[in-house]
Design an enzyme around this catalytic site. Structure first.
Site, PDB file in Angstrom:
ATOM      1  N   HIS A   1      -6.995  -0.970   7.868  1.00 46.92           N
ATOM      2  CA  HIS A   1      -6.077  -0.091   8.601  1.00 46.92           C
ATOM      3  C   HIS A   1      -6.245   1.360   8.156  1.00 46.92           C
ATOM      4  O   HIS A   1      -6.743   1.624   7.057  1.00 46.92           O
ATOM      5  CB  HIS A   1      -4.631  -0.541   8.347  1.00 46.92           C
ATOM      6  CG  HIS A   1      -4.400  -1.997   8.609  1.00 46.92           C
ATOM      7  ND1 HIS A   1      -4.525  -2.952   7.623  1.00 46.92           N
ATOM      8  CD2 HIS A   1      -4.068  -2.658   9.742  1.00 46.92           C
ATOM      9  CE1 HIS A   1      -4.284  -4.153   8.144  1.00 46.92           C
ATOM     10  NE2 HIS A   1      -4.002  -4.002   9.425  1.00 46.92           N
TER      11      HIS A   1
ATOM     12  N   HIS B   1       0.802  -1.222   0.000  1.00 49.20           N
ATOM     13  CA  HIS B   1       0.000   0.000   0.000  1.00 49.20           C
ATOM     14  C   HIS B   1       0.838   1.276   0.000  1.00 49.20           C
ATOM     15  O   HIS B   1       0.290   2.363  -0.180  1.00 49.20           O
ATOM     16  CB  HIS B   1      -0.986  -0.006   1.175  1.00 49.20           C
ATOM     17  CG  HIS B   1      -2.287   0.657   0.852  1.00 49.20           C
ATOM     18  ND1 HIS B   1      -3.441   0.469   1.586  1.00 49.20           N
ATOM     19  CD2 HIS B   1      -2.636   1.534  -0.130  1.00 49.20           C
ATOM     20  CE1 HIS B   1      -4.426   1.185   1.077  1.00 49.20           C
ATOM     21  NE2 HIS B   1      -3.954   1.842   0.030  1.00 49.20           N
TER      22      HIS B   1
ATOM     23  N   HIS C   1       4.263   0.986   4.286  1.00 45.77           N
ATOM     24  CA  HIS C   1       2.901   0.701   3.813  1.00 45.77           C
ATOM     25  C   HIS C   1       1.848   1.051   4.863  1.00 45.77           C
ATOM     26  O   HIS C   1       0.657   1.078   4.541  1.00 45.77           O
ATOM     27  CB  HIS C   1       2.760  -0.752   3.329  1.00 45.77           C
ATOM     28  CG  HIS C   1       2.593  -1.781   4.406  1.00 45.77           C
ATOM     29  ND1 HIS C   1       1.987  -2.992   4.190  1.00 45.77           N
ATOM     30  CD2 HIS C   1       2.975  -1.804   5.703  1.00 45.77           C
ATOM     31  CE1 HIS C   1       1.986  -3.709   5.295  1.00 45.77           C
ATOM     32  NE2 HIS C   1       2.592  -3.013   6.229  1.00 45.77           N
TER      33      HIS C   1
ATOM     34  N   ASP D   1     -10.109  -0.211   3.644  1.00 45.39           N
ATOM     35  CA  ASP D   1      -8.943  -0.834   4.276  1.00 45.39           C
ATOM     36  C   ASP D   1      -9.273  -1.205   5.719  1.00 45.39           C
ATOM     37  O   ASP D   1     -10.037  -0.505   6.389  1.00 45.39           O
ATOM     38  CB  ASP D   1      -7.793   0.185   4.262  1.00 45.39           C
ATOM     39  CG  ASP D   1      -6.407  -0.420   4.441  1.00 45.39           C
ATOM     40  OD1 ASP D   1      -6.293  -1.460   5.105  1.00 45.39           O
ATOM     41  OD2 ASP D   1      -5.443   0.174   3.943  1.00 45.39           O
TER      42      ASP D   1
ATOM     43  N   ASP E   1      -7.013  -6.320   2.273  1.00 42.97           N
ATOM     44  CA  ASP E   1      -7.222  -6.741   3.660  1.00 42.97           C
ATOM     45  C   ASP E   1      -8.419  -6.041   4.290  1.00 42.97           C
ATOM     46  O   ASP E   1      -8.794  -6.348   5.426  1.00 42.97           O
ATOM     47  CB  ASP E   1      -5.951  -6.586   4.500  1.00 42.97           C
ATOM     48  CG  ASP E   1      -5.561  -5.151   4.838  1.00 42.97           C
ATOM     49  OD1 ASP E   1      -6.424  -4.260   4.870  1.00 42.97           O
ATOM     50  OD2 ASP E   1      -4.356  -4.926   5.090  1.00 42.97           O
TER      51      ASP E   1
ATOM     52  N   ASP F   1      -3.547   3.465   7.900  1.00 44.62           N
ATOM     53  CA  ASP F   1      -2.317   3.852   7.184  1.00 44.62           C
ATOM     54  C   ASP F   1      -1.963   5.309   7.442  1.00 44.62           C
ATOM     55  O   ASP F   1      -1.542   6.034   6.544  1.00 44.62           O
ATOM     56  CB  ASP F   1      -2.441   3.562   5.688  1.00 44.62           C
ATOM     57  CG  ASP F   1      -2.549   2.068   5.398  1.00 44.62           C
ATOM     58  OD1 ASP F   1      -2.197   1.269   6.283  1.00 44.62           O
ATOM     59  OD2 ASP F   1      -2.990   1.699   4.299  1.00 44.62           O
TER      60      ASP F   1
ATOM     61  N   GLU G   1      -1.984  -4.931  -2.058  1.00 45.80           N
ATOM     62  CA  GLU G   1      -1.709  -5.869  -0.960  1.00 45.80           C
ATOM     63  C   GLU G   1      -2.147  -7.304  -1.222  1.00 45.80           C
ATOM     64  O   GLU G   1      -2.428  -8.060  -0.291  1.00 45.80           O
ATOM     65  CB  GLU G   1      -2.294  -5.353   0.371  1.00 45.80           C
ATOM     66  CG  GLU G   1      -1.656  -4.072   0.889  1.00 45.80           C
ATOM     67  CD  GLU G   1      -0.264  -4.256   1.505  1.00 45.80           C
ATOM     68  OE1 GLU G   1       0.211  -5.411   1.573  1.00 45.80           O
ATOM     69  OE2 GLU G   1       0.345  -3.243   1.892  1.00 45.80           O
TER      70      GLU G   1
ATOM     71  N   ASP H   1      -7.468  -1.739  -0.439  1.00 45.11           N
ATOM     72  CA  ASP H   1      -6.560  -2.741   0.124  1.00 45.11           C
ATOM     73  C   ASP H   1      -7.380  -4.007   0.341  1.00 45.11           C
ATOM     74  O   ASP H   1      -8.423  -3.969   1.010  1.00 45.11           O
ATOM     75  CB  ASP H   1      -5.999  -2.208   1.447  1.00 45.11           C
ATOM     76  CG  ASP H   1      -4.928  -3.100   2.050  1.00 45.11           C
ATOM     77  OD1 ASP H   1      -5.036  -4.337   1.929  1.00 45.11           O
ATOM     78  OD2 ASP H   1      -4.005  -2.565   2.689  1.00 45.11           O
TER      79      ASP H   1
END
Length: 300
Positions: free
Chosen positions: A125, A100, A140, A123, A229, A127, A272, A227
């Site tokens: 997360h 990412h 990332h 995402d 994830d 980030d 990712e 992303d």
């Protein structure tokens, strides 16, 4: 008339510590991404993959706590330049990651063409870490912070301007793993976040309606940074930092379908995907299916 789509692969795994995500662009092509988009009557311009320089031993002790800083900067500068050129031509930039950290370059190339670029950060997360708050030093986990002008000078000034995006023009969707430093940035900057709690309570339809309405009011283009994830690892297992309790496959399709109907998305990236950690390229196949919905594939 439909816009041409320019595909740029960024086979980089240097923004994090688990090898394999550099094979993400190949996995997406193998899963039929280009064929899917061609079926939807887009003209595809596949620009291939950006060459990524591996770090020499001497680069590993450059005085920074950020891993592979030099190589990440080089790759993102090159990506930013390529994205910039494609936007100038009137093409839709579609970037295949890679980890990412490549969003730094994507946003650097796109944002200069908009007064108020919006960003949907799909995402698990945020980030939003920096060198000071990151538990790992993995870049990332920093691209959204960098794009806000938070972080190492050489990262935030890629493409020679900063910031790339305003905090009020960001919507994070699917967050369920936020570090303390990231929560502080969200609170201090007033960033709009729909965590899994909101998705569970409100439903994805309302989350997307509110996100689209919010961004339509204040932006003149929107970049989607997806992303894999963000999706639950039971359905997208091939990611480096899986977090249980994520967005479902069907909710993700609905989100992409609503974004396509809204007409607000002007650039996108899918990142990712790690084939080494995957099951028979399942995660790339999910990503390609979601691209179909984002670009207008309908059941009838």
């Amino acid at each position: 008339m439909k816009t041409n789509i320019s595909i740029i692969g960024v086979p980089m795994d240097l923004g994090q510590s688990r090898r394999g995500v550099d094979m993400g662009p190949s996995a997406l092509r193998y899963a039929g991404a280009i064929e899917k988009l061609e079926e939807l009557d887009f003209q595809i311009i596949d620009l291939g993959d950006i060459p990524i320089n591996r770090p020499a031993q001497s680069d590993l002790n450059d005085g920074s706590n950020l891993k592979n800083l030099k190589q990440v900067i080089e790759a993102n500068q090159q990506l930013g330049d390529m994205v910039d050129q494609e936007v100038k031509k009137g093409n839709f930039p579609l970037i295949f990651g890679g980890d990412h950290s490549i969003a730094i370059g994507s946003l650097a190339g796109v944002s200069k063409h908009y007064e108020n670029l919006g960003v949907i950060w799909y995402d698990a997360h945020g980030d939003l870490n920096s060198e000071e708050t990151s538990p790992s030093g993995n870049i990332h986990g920093m691209p959204l912070a960098v794009s806000l002008g938070i972080g190492h000078d050489n990262l935030i000034n890629i493409s020679n301007y900063t910031p790339k995006v305003k905090p009020e023009n960001i919507v994070i969707i699917g967050a369920r793993s936020l570090d303390p430093g990231e929560r502080a940035v969200i609170r201090d900057k007033g960033i709009k976040v729909f965590t899994m709690h909101e998705i569970d309570r409100m439903g994805m339809s309302q989350v997307m309606e509110e996100s689209i309405d919010y961004l339509k009011e204040r932006t003149d283009g929107v970049h989607l940074s997806l992303d894999l994830d963000g999706i639950d690892p039971s359905e997208a297992p091939g990611v480096g930092t899986p977090v249980l309790g994520g967005i479902t496959y069907r909710e993700s399709h609905l989100a992409m379908e609503m974004l396509e109907e809204s007409g607000i998305i002007t650039s996108a990236e899918f990142v990712e995907i790690n084939p080494i950690l995957d099951e028979k390229n399942k995660t790339a196949t999910v990503a390609v299916a979601l691209m179909g919905s984002l670009f207008g594939e309908k059941l009838k």
